[in-house]
Write a protein that holds these residues in place. Structure first.
Motif, PDB file in Angstrom:
ATOM      1  N   VAL A  14       0.865  -1.167   0.000  1.00 49.87           N
ATOM      2  CA  VAL A  14       0.000   0.000   0.000  1.00 49.87           C
ATOM      3  C   VAL A  14       0.908   1.225   0.000  1.00 49.87           C
ATOM      4  N   VAL A  15       0.717   2.087  -0.979  1.00 51.58           N
ATOM      5  CA  VAL A  15       1.479   3.324  -1.056  1.00 51.58           C
ATOM      6  C   VAL A  15       0.618   4.439  -0.487  1.00 51.58           C
ATOM      7  N   ALA A  16       1.188   5.195   0.442  1.00 55.66           N
ATOM      8  CA  ALA A  16       0.497   6.342   1.036  1.00 55.66           C
ATOM      9  C   ALA A  16       1.307   7.594   0.708  1.00 55.66           C
ATOM     10  N   ALA A  17       0.631   8.609   0.177  1.00 57.12           N
ATOM     11  CA  ALA A  17       1.302   9.862  -0.169  1.00 57.12           C
ATOM     12  C   ALA A  17       0.385  11.030   0.170  1.00 57.12           C
ATOM     13  N   CYS A  18       0.989  12.112   0.647  1.00 59.61           N
ATOM     14  CA  CYS A  18       0.200  13.281   1.013  1.00 59.61           C
ATOM     15  C   CYS A  18       1.030  14.551   0.857  1.00 59.61           C
ATOM     16  N   ASP A  19       0.345  15.665   0.820  1.00 59.65           N
ATOM     17  CA  ASP A  19       1.016  16.957   0.862  1.00 59.65           C
ATOM     18  C   ASP A  19       1.599  17.134   2.259  1.00 59.65           C
ATOM     19  N   ALA A  20       2.813  17.623   2.339  1.00 59.75           N
ATOM     20  CA  ALA A  20       3.517  17.752   3.616  1.00 59.75           C
ATOM     21  C   ALA A  20       2.773  18.626   4.615  1.00 59.75           C
ATOM     22  N   ASP A  21       2.108  19.671   4.138  1.00 60.26           N
ATOM     23  CA  ASP A  21       1.442  20.591   5.064  1.00 60.26           C
ATOM     24  C   ASP A  21       0.174  20.016   5.693  1.00 60.26           C
ATOM     25  N   ILE A  23       0.125  16.952   7.224  1.00 51.11           N
ATOM     26  CA  ILE A  23       0.482  16.058   8.322  1.00 51.11           C
ATOM     27  C   ILE A  23      -0.025  16.644   9.640  1.00 51.11           C
ATOM     28  N   GLY A  24      -0.745  15.815  10.392  1.00 49.44           N
ATOM     29  CA  GLY A  24      -1.266  16.209  11.693  1.00 49.44           C
ATOM     30  C   GLY A  24      -2.649  16.835  11.656  1.00 49.44           C
ATOM     31  N   GLN A  25      -3.162  17.126  10.472  1.00 48.67           N
ATOM     32  CA  GLN A  25      -4.488  17.735  10.369  1.00 48.67           C
ATOM     33  C   GLN A  25      -5.581  16.664  10.339  1.00 48.67           C
ATOM     34  N   THR A  26      -6.735  17.018  10.871  1.00 45.27           N
ATOM     35  CA  THR A  26      -7.923  16.182  10.746  1.00 45.27           C
ATOM     36  C   THR A  26      -8.881  16.893   9.809  1.00 45.27           C
ATOM     37  N   LEU A  27      -9.262  16.203   8.747  1.00 41.78           N
ATOM     38  CA  LEU A  27     -10.158  16.750   7.736  1.00 41.78           C
ATOM     39  C   LEU A  27     -11.533  16.119   7.920  1.00 41.78           C
ATOM     40  N   THR A  28     -12.578  16.905   7.715  1.00 42.35           N
ATOM     41  CA  THR A  28     -13.927  16.384   7.921  1.00 42.35           C
ATOM     42  C   THR A  28     -14.815  16.675   6.728  1.00 42.35           C
ATOM     43  N   GLN A  31     -19.458  12.513   5.228  1.00 38.26           N
ATOM     44  CA  GLN A  31     -19.337  11.053   5.187  1.00 38.26           C
ATOM     45  C   GLN A  31     -18.256  10.494   6.115  1.00 38.26           C
ATOM     46  N   CYS A  32     -17.208  11.300   6.413  1.00 39.53           N
ATOM     47  CA  CYS A  32     -16.111  10.746   7.205  1.00 39.53           C
ATOM     48  C   CYS A  32     -15.185  11.844   7.719  1.00 39.53           C
ATOM     49  N   ASP A  33     -14.337  11.460   8.641  1.00 36.41           N
ATOM     50  CA  ASP A  33     -13.232  12.274   9.115  1.00 36.41           C
ATOM     51  C   ASP A  33     -11.963  11.495   8.818  1.00 36.41           C
ATOM     52  N   ILE A  34     -10.892  12.198   8.498  1.00 37.08           N
ATOM     53  CA  ILE A  34      -9.614  11.531   8.269  1.00 37.08           C
ATOM     54  C   ILE A  34      -8.516  12.364   8.905  1.00 37.08           C
ATOM     55  N   THR A  35      -7.671  11.694   9.682  1.00 37.17           N
ATOM     56  CA  THR A  35      -6.501  12.346  10.246  1.00 37.17           C
ATOM     57  C   THR A  35      -5.311  11.972   9.378  1.00 37.17           C
ATOM     58  N   VAL A  36      -4.631  12.966   8.882  1.00 31.29           N
ATOM     59  CA  VAL A  36      -3.461  12.750   8.026  1.00 31.29           C
ATOM     60  C   VAL A  36      -2.284  12.516   8.973  1.00 31.29           C
ATOM     61  N   ASP A  37      -2.075  11.256   9.300  1.00 27.94           N
ATOM     62  CA  ASP A  37      -1.150  10.858  10.342  1.00 27.94           C
ATOM     63  C   ASP A  37       0.217  10.487   9.767  1.00 27.94           C
ATOM     64  N   ILE A  83     -11.465  11.193  -7.629  1.00 27.94           N
ATOM     65  CA  ILE A  83     -11.130  12.103  -6.537  1.00 27.94           C
ATOM     66  C   ILE A  83     -12.392  12.540  -5.798  1.00 27.94           C
ATOM     67  N   ILE A  84     -12.323  12.461  -4.471  1.00 28.38           N
ATOM     68  CA  ILE A  84     -13.378  13.023  -3.629  1.00 28.38           C
ATOM     69  C   ILE A  84     -12.758  14.159  -2.817  1.00 28.38           C
ATOM     70  N   LEU A  85     -13.585  14.995  -2.257  1.00 27.39           N
ATOM     71  CA  LEU A  85     -13.094  16.068  -1.394  1.00 27.39           C
ATOM     72  C   LEU A  85     -13.430  15.755   0.051  1.00 27.39           C
ATOM     73  N   ILE A  86     -12.443  15.864   0.886  1.00 28.12           N
ATOM     74  CA  ILE A  86     -12.638  15.729   2.325  1.00 28.12           C
ATOM     75  C   ILE A  86     -12.165  17.051   2.927  1.00 28.12           C
ATOM     76  N   GLY A  87     -13.109  17.824   3.436  1.00 30.71           N
ATOM     77  CA  GLY A  87     -12.768  19.138   3.945  1.00 30.71           C
ATOM     78  C   GLY A  87     -12.135  20.023   2.886  1.00 30.71           C
ATOM     79  N   ASN A  88     -12.622  19.927   1.645  1.00 25.53           N
ATOM     80  CA  ASN A  88     -12.119  20.677   0.490  1.00 25.53           C
ATOM     81  C   ASN A  88     -10.715  20.264   0.049  1.00 25.53           C
ATOM     82  N   ILE A  89     -10.217  19.141   0.535  1.00 24.71           N
ATOM     83  CA  ILE A  89      -8.908  18.632   0.155  1.00 24.71           C
ATOM     84  C   ILE A  89      -9.115  17.389  -0.722  1.00 24.71           C
ATOM     85  N   PRO A  90      -8.476  17.339  -1.897  1.00 25.25           N
ATOM     86  CA  PRO A  90      -8.636  16.162  -2.775  1.00 25.25           C
ATOM     87  C   PRO A  90      -8.044  14.890  -2.153  1.00 25.25           C
ATOM     88  N   HIS A  91      -8.751  13.795  -2.356  1.00 23.39           N
ATOM     89  CA  HIS A  91      -8.342  12.492  -1.832  1.00 23.39           C
ATOM     90  C   HIS A  91      -8.701  11.424  -2.874  1.00 23.39           C
TER      91      HIS A  91
END
Length: 97
Positions: A14-21, A23-28, A31-37, A83-91
């Motif tokens: 499983v490859v996980a990739a995210c924008d560096a900024d 990290i540590g944010q919780t997006l809501t 349908q769901c909440d996601i913590t970019v851990d 692509i879906i948006l979680i808290g206006n962030i693409p995922h």
């Protein structure tokens, strides 16, 4: 951008990739909440080339952020419909079958 490759015994990677900024944010969203851990997305920065190569070889991937999703779109790894948006962030997620 951050990148982490999870090697799971008996399963594909499983490859996980995210924008560096992110990290540590919780997006809501409704349908769901996601913590970019950091433990899932990694603590070290990766180049565009490293991320593209990892995503192209991945059977499964989880990507979040404007930069990393735009990179995956440009490389033809994902398309806009995935692509879906979680808290206006693409995922986007990629699943091997």
């Amino acid at each position: 951008m951050h990148l982490k490759i999870h090697n799971i015994s008996g399963c594909d990677t499983v490859v996980a990739a995210c924008d560096a900024d992110l990290i540590g944010q919780t997006l809501t969203c409704p349908q769901c909440d996601i913590t970019v851990d950091e433990s899932f997305y990694g603590s070290e920065c990766a180049t565009e080339e490293e991320i593209i190569n990892a995503l192209k070889s991945a059977a499964n991937a989880n990507i979040i952020g404007e930069k990393v999703c735009a990179l995956a779109l440009k490389a033809g790894i994902i398309n806009k419909e995935t692509i879906i948006l979680i808290g206006n962030i693409p995922h986007a997620q990629i699943y091997g079958v």
